[in-house]
Design a protein around this motif. Sequence first.
Motif, PDB file in Angstrom:
ATOM      1  N   UNK A  48      28.741  -2.618  -8.392  1.00 17.82           N
ATOM      2  CA  UNK A  48      28.606  -1.769  -7.203  1.00 17.82           C
ATOM      3  C   UNK A  48      27.928  -0.452  -7.565  1.00 17.82           C
ATOM      4  N   UNK A  49      28.247   0.088  -8.731  1.00 23.95           N
ATOM      5  CA  UNK A  49      27.627   1.335  -9.177  1.00 23.95           C
ATOM      6  C   UNK A  49      26.134   1.151  -9.429  1.00 23.95           C
ATOM      7  N   UNK A  50      25.747   0.023  -9.980  1.00 24.89           N
ATOM      8  CA  UNK A  50      24.322  -0.264 -10.200  1.00 24.89           C
ATOM      9  C   UNK A  50      23.595  -0.310  -8.856  1.00 24.89           C
ATOM     10  N   UNK A  51      24.198  -0.973  -7.893  1.00 28.89           N
ATOM     11  CA  UNK A  51      23.597  -1.058  -6.560  1.00 28.89           C
ATOM     12  C   UNK A  51      23.469   0.320  -5.929  1.00 28.89           C
ATOM     13  N   UNK A  52      24.514   1.118  -6.035  1.00 30.28           N
ATOM     14  CA  UNK A  52      24.484   2.468  -5.461  1.00 30.28           C
ATOM     15  C   UNK A  52      23.429   3.335  -6.135  1.00 30.28           C
ATOM     16  N   UNK A  53      23.259   3.165  -7.430  1.00 32.78           N
ATOM     17  CA  UNK A  53      22.304   3.984  -8.178  1.00 32.78           C
ATOM     18  C   UNK A  53      20.861   3.708  -7.772  1.00 32.78           C
ATOM     19  N   UNK A  54      20.596   2.537  -7.212  1.00 29.39           N
ATOM     20  CA  UNK A  54      19.229   2.197  -6.796  1.00 29.39           C
ATOM     21  C   UNK A  54      18.672   3.213  -5.801  1.00 29.39           C
ATOM     22  N   UNK A  55      19.540   3.829  -5.020  1.00 29.17           N
ATOM     23  CA  UNK A  55      19.108   4.728  -3.956  1.00 29.17           C
ATOM     24  C   UNK A  55      19.221   6.202  -4.333  1.00 29.17           C
ATOM     25  N   UNK A  56      19.512   6.463  -5.591  1.00 32.49           N
ATOM     26  CA  UNK A  56      19.646   7.845  -6.057  1.00 32.49           C
ATOM     27  C   UNK A  56      18.293   8.377  -6.525  1.00 32.49           C
ATOM     28  N   UNK A  57      18.128   9.700  -6.512  1.00 31.86           N
ATOM     29  CA  UNK A  57      16.940  10.288  -7.147  1.00 31.86           C
ATOM     30  C   UNK A  57      16.922   9.913  -8.632  1.00 31.86           C
ATOM     31  N   UNK A  58      15.739   9.888  -9.212  1.00 32.70           N
ATOM     32  CA  UNK A  58      15.589   9.366 -10.583  1.00 32.70           C
ATOM     33  C   UNK A  58      16.502  10.038 -11.602  1.00 32.70           C
ATOM     34  N   UNK A  59      16.684  11.348 -11.532  1.00 24.66           N
ATOM     35  CA  UNK A  59      17.548  12.032 -12.498  1.00 24.66           C
ATOM     36  C   UNK A  59      18.993  11.593 -12.383  1.00 24.66           C
ATOM     37  N   UNK A  60      19.475  11.497 -11.176  1.00 21.79           N
ATOM     38  CA  UNK A  60      20.851  11.040 -10.960  1.00 21.79           C
ATOM     39  C   UNK A  60      20.996   9.578 -11.360  1.00 21.79           C
ATOM     40  N   UNK A  61      19.973   8.780 -11.065  1.00 22.70           N
ATOM     41  CA  UNK A  61      20.017   7.362 -11.410  1.00 22.70           C
ATOM     42  C   UNK A  61      20.100   7.184 -12.924  1.00 22.70           C
ATOM     43  N   UNK A  62      19.319   7.959 -13.666  1.00 27.23           N
ATOM     44  CA  UNK A  62      19.366   7.866 -15.132  1.00 27.23           C
ATOM     45  C   UNK A  62      20.759   8.224 -15.648  1.00 27.23           C
ATOM     46  N   UNK A  63      21.356   9.250 -15.072  1.00 25.35           N
ATOM     47  CA  UNK A  63      22.707   9.654 -15.473  1.00 25.35           C
ATOM     48  C   UNK A  63      23.709   8.544 -15.154  1.00 25.35           C
ATOM     49  N   UNK A  64      23.601   7.977 -13.958  1.00 26.59           N
ATOM     50  CA  UNK A  64      24.499   6.888 -13.565  1.00 26.59           C
ATOM     51  C   UNK A  64      24.307   5.683 -14.484  1.00 26.59           C
ATOM     52  N   UNK A  65      23.055   5.338 -14.770  1.00 20.85           N
ATOM     53  CA  UNK A  65      22.781   4.189 -15.645  1.00 20.85           C
ATOM     54  C   UNK A  65      23.315   4.428 -17.049  1.00 20.85           C
ATOM     55  N   UNK A  66      23.225   5.649 -17.539  1.00 22.08           N
ATOM     56  CA  UNK A  66      23.768   5.961 -18.869  1.00 22.08           C
ATOM     57  C   UNK A  66      25.282   5.765 -18.884  1.00 22.08           C
ATOM     58  N   UNK A  67      25.940   6.195 -17.824  1.00 24.71           N
ATOM     59  CA  UNK A  67      27.387   6.026 -17.729  1.00 24.71           C
ATOM     60  C   UNK A  67      27.769   4.549 -17.643  1.00 24.71           C
ATOM     61  N   UNK A  68      27.028   3.800 -16.851  1.00 23.07           N
ATOM     62  CA  UNK A  68      27.290   2.356 -16.727  1.00 23.07           C
ATOM     63  C   UNK A  68      27.052   1.667 -18.069  1.00 23.07           C
ATOM     64  N   UNK A  69      26.000   2.050 -18.761  1.00 26.83           N
ATOM     65  CA  UNK A  69      25.703   1.481 -20.076  1.00 26.83           C
ATOM     66  C   UNK A  69      26.849   1.738 -21.051  1.00 26.83           C
ATOM     67  N   UNK A  70      27.373   2.939 -21.035  1.00 25.23           N
ATOM     68  CA  UNK A  70      28.500   3.287 -21.907  1.00 25.23           C
ATOM     69  C   UNK A  70      29.715   2.411 -21.592  1.00 25.23           C
TER      70      UNK A  70
END
Length: 86
Positions: A48-70
């Motif tokens: 769900x977080x990956x899906x939500x991150x698709x609609x975020x600005x690139x900087x926020x998306x990178x931060x979200x993806x880093x957290x999901x990766x962790x």
Amino acid sequence: FSGHGAHLSARIAGAEQSLRMLSEKKPKDAETKQFVAAMTERLDDLAAAVTAAEHMPSGQRRTAHASITEQLDGLDADLMARLGVV
């Protein structure tokens, strides 16, 4: 898988498959059932977080993806330990 989080979606799908294999390997083990249930719920949240991150600005998306990766790194380590790989 497509989109900015395609690689994360693929990792989540792979982890789900590994959880199914673990569940099939030890179908009567209560601890394994509990682990699989908890990790499945966690993977659902991460998807769900990956899906939500698709609609975020690139900087926020990178931060979200880093957290999901962790989170996925930790889950993968737990899963590999349960499978006896590590």
